[in-house]
Design a protein around this motif. Structure first.
Motif, PDB file in Angstrom:
ATOM      1  N   PRO A 197     -18.232  -1.376  -1.718  1.00 21.11           N
ATOM      2  CA  PRO A 197     -18.808  -0.266  -2.681  1.00 21.11           C
ATOM      3  C   PRO A 197     -18.102   1.292  -2.053  1.00 21.11           C
ATOM      4  CG  PRO A 197     -20.366  -0.825  -1.198  1.00 21.11           C
ATOM      5  CD  PRO A 197     -19.372  -1.669  -0.887  1.00 21.11           C
ATOM      6  N   CYS A 198     -17.352   1.095  -1.089  1.00 18.23           N
ATOM      7  CA  CYS A 198     -16.544   2.492  -0.689  1.00 18.23           C
ATOM      8  C   CYS A 198     -15.066   2.108  -0.515  1.00 18.23           C
ATOM      9  CB  CYS A 198     -17.125   3.093   0.804  1.00 18.23           C
ATOM     10  SG  CYS A 198     -18.748   3.574   0.575  1.00 18.23           S
ATOM     11  N   CYS A 199     -14.396   1.705  -1.441  1.00 18.71           N
ATOM     12  CA  CYS A 199     -13.113   0.636  -1.185  1.00 18.71           C
ATOM     13  C   CYS A 199     -11.846   1.553  -1.157  1.00 18.71           C
ATOM     14  CB  CYS A 199     -12.902  -0.013  -2.484  1.00 18.71           C
ATOM     15  SG  CYS A 199     -12.464   0.797  -4.029  1.00 18.71           S
ATOM     16  N   GLY A 200     -12.011   2.889  -1.200  1.00 21.61           N
ATOM     17  CA  GLY A 200     -11.065   3.730  -1.037  1.00 21.61           C
ATOM     18  C   GLY A 200      -9.830   3.089  -1.673  1.00 21.61           C
ATOM     19  N   ALA A 237     -22.117   4.824  -4.130  1.00 22.22           N
ATOM     20  CA  ALA A 237     -22.440   3.521  -3.684  1.00 22.22           C
ATOM     21  C   ALA A 237     -24.003   3.647  -3.681  1.00 22.22           C
ATOM     22  CB  ALA A 237     -21.953   3.463  -2.433  1.00 22.22           C
ATOM     23  N   SER A 244     -14.865   8.207  -6.054  1.00 24.62           N
ATOM     24  CA  SER A 244     -13.502   8.860  -6.214  1.00 24.62           C
ATOM     25  C   SER A 244     -12.729   8.176  -7.228  1.00 24.62           C
ATOM     26  CB  SER A 244     -12.600   9.511  -4.944  1.00 24.62           C
ATOM     27  OG  SER A 244     -11.364   9.751  -5.387  1.00 24.62           O
ATOM     28  N   PHE A 289     -27.361   9.657   3.847  1.00 19.55           N
ATOM     29  CA  PHE A 289     -26.579   8.922   3.191  1.00 19.55           C
ATOM     30  C   PHE A 289     -26.768   7.514   3.394  1.00 19.55           C
ATOM     31  CE2 PHE A 289     -22.703   6.309   2.610  1.00 19.55           C
ATOM     32  CZ  PHE A 289     -22.540   6.446   1.362  1.00 19.55           C
ATOM     33  N   ALA A 306     -19.400  11.806  -0.452  1.00 16.42           N
ATOM     34  CA  ALA A 306     -19.571  12.583  -1.685  1.00 16.42           C
ATOM     35  C   ALA A 306     -20.711  11.629  -2.477  1.00 16.42           C
ATOM     36  CB  ALA A 306     -18.378  12.324  -2.358  1.00 16.42           C
ATOM     37  N   PRO A 358     -17.482   2.878   5.601  1.00 17.33           N
ATOM     38  CA  PRO A 358     -17.875   3.771   4.870  1.00 17.33           C
ATOM     39  C   PRO A 358     -17.253   5.169   5.340  1.00 17.33           C
ATOM     40  CG  PRO A 358     -19.756   3.086   6.362  1.00 17.33           C
ATOM     41  CD  PRO A 358     -18.480   2.158   6.314  1.00 17.33           C
ATOM     42  N   ALA A 410      -8.237   8.372   5.326  1.00 16.48           N
ATOM     43  CA  ALA A 410      -8.426   7.628   6.250  1.00 16.48           C
ATOM     44  C   ALA A 410      -8.434   5.819   5.698  1.00 16.48           C
ATOM     45  CB  ALA A 410      -9.794   7.848   6.814  1.00 16.48           C
ATOM     46  N   GLY A 434      -8.359   0.381  -1.272  1.00 16.70           N
ATOM     47  CA  GLY A 434      -8.696  -0.959  -1.807  1.00 16.70           C
ATOM     48  C   GLY A 434      -8.258  -2.056  -0.798  1.00 16.70           C
ATOM     49  N   THR A 435      -8.207  -1.573   0.599  1.00 13.05           N
ATOM     50  CA  THR A 435      -7.496  -2.561   1.422  1.00 13.05           C
ATOM     51  C   THR A 435      -8.154  -3.784   1.856  1.00 13.05           C
ATOM     52  OG1 THR A 435      -6.900  -0.558   2.535  1.00 13.05           O
ATOM     53  CG2 THR A 435      -6.425  -2.590   3.675  1.00 13.05           C
ATOM     54  N   ILE A 464     -13.414  12.331   6.002  1.00 12.50           N
ATOM     55  CA  ILE A 464     -13.782  11.388   4.837  1.00 12.50           C
ATOM     56  C   ILE A 464     -15.062  11.936   4.586  1.00 12.50           C
ATOM     57  CG2 ILE A 464     -14.203   9.187   3.751  1.00 12.50           C
ATOM     58  CD1 ILE A 464     -11.429   9.910   3.295  1.00 12.50           C
ATOM     59  N   ALA A 465     -15.260  12.915   3.800  1.00 12.71           N
ATOM     60  CA  ALA A 465     -16.899  13.424   3.565  1.00 12.71           C
ATOM     61  C   ALA A 465     -17.553  12.500   2.578  1.00 12.71           C
ATOM     62  CB  ALA A 465     -16.628  14.588   3.027  1.00 12.71           C
ATOM     63  N   LEU A 477      -7.888   2.060   5.886  1.00 16.14           N
ATOM     64  CA  LEU A 477      -7.842   1.184   6.864  1.00 16.14           C
ATOM     65  C   LEU A 477      -6.569   0.570   7.093  1.00 16.14           C
ATOM     66  CD1 LEU A 477     -10.403   0.066   8.296  1.00 16.14           C
ATOM     67  CD2 LEU A 477     -10.758  -1.532   6.587  1.00 16.14           C
ATOM     68  N   ARG A 499       0.860  -1.352  -0.002  1.00 14.28           N
ATOM     69  CA  ARG A 499       0.129  -0.014   0.000  1.00 14.28           C
ATOM     70  C   ARG A 499       0.740   1.023  -0.140  1.00 14.28           C
ATOM     71  NH1 ARG A 499      -4.974   0.686   3.768  1.00 14.28           N
ATOM     72  NH2 ARG A 499      -3.331   1.430   5.482  1.00 14.28           N
TER      73      ARG A 499
HETATM   74  C1  LIG Z   1     -13.256   5.517   5.164  1.00 13.74           C
HETATM   75  S1  LIG Z   1     -12.663   5.562   3.548  1.00 13.74           S
HETATM   76  C2  LIG Z   1     -12.501   3.716   3.168  1.00 13.74           C
HETATM   77  C3  LIG Z   1     -11.252   3.411   3.253  1.00 13.74           C
HETATM   78  C4  LIG Z   1     -10.931   2.196   2.538  1.00 13.74           C
HETATM   79  N1  LIG Z   1     -11.604   1.164   3.237  1.00 13.74           N
HETATM   80  C5  LIG Z   1      -9.444   2.107   2.560  1.00 13.74           C
HETATM   81  O1  LIG Z   1      -8.854   0.950   3.012  1.00 13.74           O
HETATM   82  O2  LIG Z   1      -8.657   3.001   2.001  1.00 13.74           O
HETATM   83  C6  LIG Z   1     -14.395   6.048   2.839  1.00 13.74           C
HETATM   84  C7  LIG Z   1     -14.281   5.853   1.319  1.00 13.74           C
HETATM   85  O3  LIG Z   1     -15.724   6.298   0.924  1.00 13.74           O
HETATM   86  C8  LIG Z   1     -15.759   7.000  -0.357  1.00 13.74           C
HETATM   87  N2  LIG Z   1     -16.874   7.632  -0.457  1.00 13.74           N
HETATM   88  C9  LIG Z   1     -17.641   8.834  -0.015  1.00 13.74           C
HETATM   89  N3  LIG Z   1     -18.848   8.723  -0.415  1.00 13.74           N
HETATM   90  C10 LIG Z   1     -18.921   7.625  -1.291  1.00 13.74           C
HETATM   91  C11 LIG Z   1     -20.213   7.437  -1.988  1.00 13.74           C
HETATM   92  N4  LIG Z   1     -21.384   8.163  -2.075  1.00 13.74           N
HETATM   93  N5  LIG Z   1     -20.170   6.343  -2.899  1.00 13.74           N
HETATM   94  C12 LIG Z   1     -18.968   5.588  -2.701  1.00 13.74           C
HETATM   95  N6  LIG Z   1     -17.770   5.896  -1.847  1.00 13.74           N
HETATM   96  C13 LIG Z   1     -17.909   6.826  -1.291  1.00 13.74           C
HETATM   97  C14 LIG Z   1     -14.406   8.098  -0.120  1.00 13.74           C
HETATM   98  O4  LIG Z   1     -13.639   8.554  -1.455  1.00 13.74           O
HETATM   99  C15 LIG Z   1     -13.623   7.025   0.688  1.00 13.74           C
HETATM  100  O5  LIG Z   1     -12.453   6.475  -0.151  1.00 13.74           O
END
Ligand SMILES: C[S@@+](CC[C@H](N)C(=O)[O-])C[C@H]1O[C@@H](n2cnc3c(N)ncnc32)[C@H](O)[C@@H]1O
Length: 408
Positions: A202-205, A292, A265, A334, A318, A309, A176, A207-208, A315-316, A178, A170
């Motif tokens: 579905p909020c993979c950031g 998502a 994103s 949300f 979006a 999430p 943020a 990709g962890t 991490i707002a 994980l 990574r």
């Molecule tokens: C807490 S982070 C997840 C971190 C991830 N598990 C990692 O290891 O990097 C939350 C993620 O949700 C994404 N996010 C925010 N709003 C979203 C939405 N409406 N749909 C999908 N992803 C969203 C952000 O871009 C962010 O990457």
């Protein structure tokens, strides 16, 4: 070196999963093993210590316990540390650092206690070798660990070096990310590895979760791509270690089920893709961009959603819910819309969500079928399980936010 007492620290709440993982890595010969708060004590050989470093996903490091002694003062700690034959474990040519942790220790200064251990190690080397190793607090070659309880000092030499959550893949991450060890703990708690279900974050950031899952699916050892502290210790035999790595490589296999990740994103999706390539699992995961609230199941058959999430100001949220979240605390709108979207489109799926927001089920108007306490560093979280049954709003508590989505 055939009977070491190892301590494997892990996040609170993960101990029982770690015990199961360790039993899977080691052979089943009878041995002492006991889960303690924040870790696992296990008797193992030098070779098994290397296997644990290479294969364990859930612990932060692997420590060899060298001393356990009662103490009342810093002098007692100095004496205990002086009696450990450090010169047997590492060379005076290496740099070292002392790390200290404590629980209920009556001592006023932990820093001073750590300093006494550092002096004891240095003095012991001077006495036995005529020279002492240097201290390097930033990039030490050897780490000595001290743990103080109310009346007992425990001394360890570390075998991991960099903490084990640093798998080496990574390089790119968001605000943020994980920890890999926590992502692995989520997967372990969900029981996904023992199913044949596809997985979707579905909020993979970066990709962890998907990458950890894909390595599990492909049987890729988490430590295959990094260096370890034990490589610096006196007993290290490079050929034995290379053999172990070759055996681990031979166990790798092609994936048989599908793993998906998406994020609103596109920058994050790029990061996740690059990380997956470095982790050797790009072929096993399909990453996409997207909200998502709008993404439909990536596969026809039902599967498992696992995600952490967005949860705080770092991490707002979006996407389409971003405008309305200002009106609701903790991203309420949300999560209500997400529940509605899942009930409508992800019928038959199971969703596991890690969150510090203990009111999440109320906000989602879903009744969780399990809640597992977990810690994300210092943040107390719950890992909630929701079973998606079409059209079933399970809970309508009085204080739940009002629905803003047509079918919520
Ligand atoms: C807490 S982070 C997840 C971190 C991830 N598990 C990692 O290891 O990097 C939350 C993620 O949700 C994404 N996010 C925010 N709003 C979203 C939405 N409406 N749909 C999908 N992803 C969203 C952000 O871009 C962010 O990457």
């Amino acid at each position: 070196m055939n009977s070491l007492t190892l301590f494997l620290p892990c996040a609170a709440g993960v101990e029982s999963y770690l015990e199961t993982e360790v039993r899977g890595i080691l052979d089943d010969s009878p041995r002492r093993m006991s889960a303690q708060r924040g870790g696992l004590l296990v008797e193992a050989s030098w070779r098994e210590m290397m296997q644990l470093n290479l294969n364990a996903r859930l612990c932060q490091r692997v420590l060899i316990q060298l001393k356990e002694e009662r103490y009342q003062s810093e002098d007692d700690i100095y004496k205990a540390a002086s009696s450990v034959p450090w010169e047997m474990w590492f060379s005076e040519r290496l740099t070292f650092k002392v790390e200290i942790t404590a629980q209920y220790s009556p001592l006023k200064s932990l820093n001073f206690a750590a300093l006494r251990v550092k002096d004891a190690v240095a003095d012991r080397f001077r006495e036995w070798r005529g020279v002492r190793p240097d201290v390097d607090v930033r990039w030490p070659q050897v780490r000595v660990y001290v743990h103080l309880t109310q009346d007992t000092v425990l001394l360890f030499v570390d075998t991991s070096g960099e903490p084990l959550f640093k798998r080496g893949w990574r390089v790119e991450k968001g605000e943020a990310p994980l920890k890999e060890t926590l992502a692995a703990a989520m997967i372990a708690a969900s029981g996904w590895a023992d199913t044949d279900l596809p997985l979707y974050d579905p909020c993979c950031g970066s990709g962890t979760i998907a990458i950890e899952a894909a390595q599990i699916e492909c049987r890729i050892a988490p430590g295959h791509n990094r260096r370890f502290g034990f490589e610096q210790l006196n007993m290290h035999q490079s050929h034995v270690w290379q053999d172990l790595k070759a055996q681990a490589k031979a166990r790798e296999r092609a994936p048989t089920r599908r793993i998906f990740g998406s994020d609103v994103s596109f920058r994050m999706v790029d990061f996740a893709q690059n990380n997956a390539e470095r982790a050797g699992v790009a072929h096993a995961i399909e990453f996409r961009g997207g909200d998502a609230l709008q993404r439909n199941p990536p596969i026809e058959s039902a599967g498992m959603l696992i995600l952490n999430p967005p949860y705080d100001e770092r991490i707002a949220i979006a996407g389409v819910a971003a405008r309305s979240q200002a009106q609701m605390p903790e991203g309420g709108d949300f999560f209500l819309q997400l529940a509605s979207h899942w009930k409508k489109n992800f019928s038959g799926w199971t969703a596991w969500i890690l969150t510090p927001n203990l009111k999440l089920p109320t906000q989602m108007r879903l009744k969780e079928s399990r809640r597992v306490p977990m810690w994300n560093g210092p943040i107390e979280c719950r890992f909630f399980k929701f079973d998606m049954v079409a059209g079933s709003a399970r809970q309508k508590p009085k204080d739940a936010p009002r629905a803003s989505h047509p079918d919520a």
